[in-house]
Scaffold this motif. Structure first.
Motif, short mmCIF file in Angstrom:
data_model
loop_
_atom_site.label_atom_id
_atom_site.label_comp_id
_atom_site.label_asym_id
_atom_site.label_seq_id
_atom_site.Cartn_x
_atom_site.Cartn_y
_atom_site.Cartn_z
N GLU A 174 9.07 14.33 2.06
CA GLU A 174 9.84 13.41 2.85
C GLU A 174 9.37 12.10 2.22
N ARG A 175 10.45 11.02 2.33
CA ARG A 175 10.12 9.80 1.96
C ARG A 175 9.15 9.04 3.06
N GLU A 176 8.13 8.59 2.26
CA GLU A 176 7.00 7.84 2.96
C GLU A 176 6.62 6.43 3.18
N PHE A 177 6.44 5.92 4.16
CA PHE A 177 6.26 4.47 4.13
C PHE A 177 4.87 3.92 3.19
N VAL A 178 4.94 2.88 2.47
CA VAL A 178 3.82 2.41 1.81
C VAL A 178 3.49 1.04 2.35
N ALA A 179 4.27 0.14 2.46
CA ALA A 179 3.72 -1.06 2.91
C ALA A 179 5.10 -2.17 3.40
N SER A 180 4.86 -3.07 4.09
CA SER A 180 6.00 -3.89 4.59
C SER A 180 5.60 -5.11 4.87
N ILE A 181 6.44 -6.06 4.78
CA ILE A 181 6.09 -7.68 4.92
C ILE A 181 7.08 -8.16 5.67
#
Length: 115
Positions: free
Chosen positions: A44-51
């Motif tokens: 599955e697509r996974e979260f890496v980073a957010s801003i």
């Protein structure tokens, strides 16, 4: 029409660095949280980073300390500086603007880390 266009992917040796860019267009993104996700085949697509607009950042445990997300609000562009790359960082990296639902995805850029 909203568009997210990623660039900067490629082939890099383990331990090396790459910088990804995501240029957003079609409307103003100043008020938007923006993020990077990644996906490998069969997973599955996974979260890496957010801003956030205010440049508060959040990272997945697997990349914290190695990756840095940043943004240029005037240019509606976000970046992902990736350092100390590992084989397991190999994936297609996607830019994401989650709101309004269902949000928007870019087309992805391939990052391949080799030994």
């Amino acid at each position: 029409q909203v568009q997210l266009v990623e660039s900067g992917g490629g082939l890099v040796l383990a331990g090396g660095s790459l910088r990804l860019s995501c240029a957003a267009s079609g409307r103003t993104f100043i008020g938007d949280l923006m993020a990077w996700y990644r996906q490998t085949p069969g997973k599955e697509r996974e979260f890496v980073a957010s801003i956030t607009t205010g440049k508060s950042t959040y990272y997945a445990d697997s990349v914290r300390g190695r990756f840095t997300i940043s943004r240029d609000n005037a240019a509606s562009t976000i970046y992902l500086q990736m350092s100390s790359l590992k084989l397991e960082d190999t994936a297609v990296y996607y830019c994401r603007v989650p709101l309004p639902s269902p949000g928007y995805w870019g087309q992805g850029t391939q990052v391949t880390v080799s030994s």
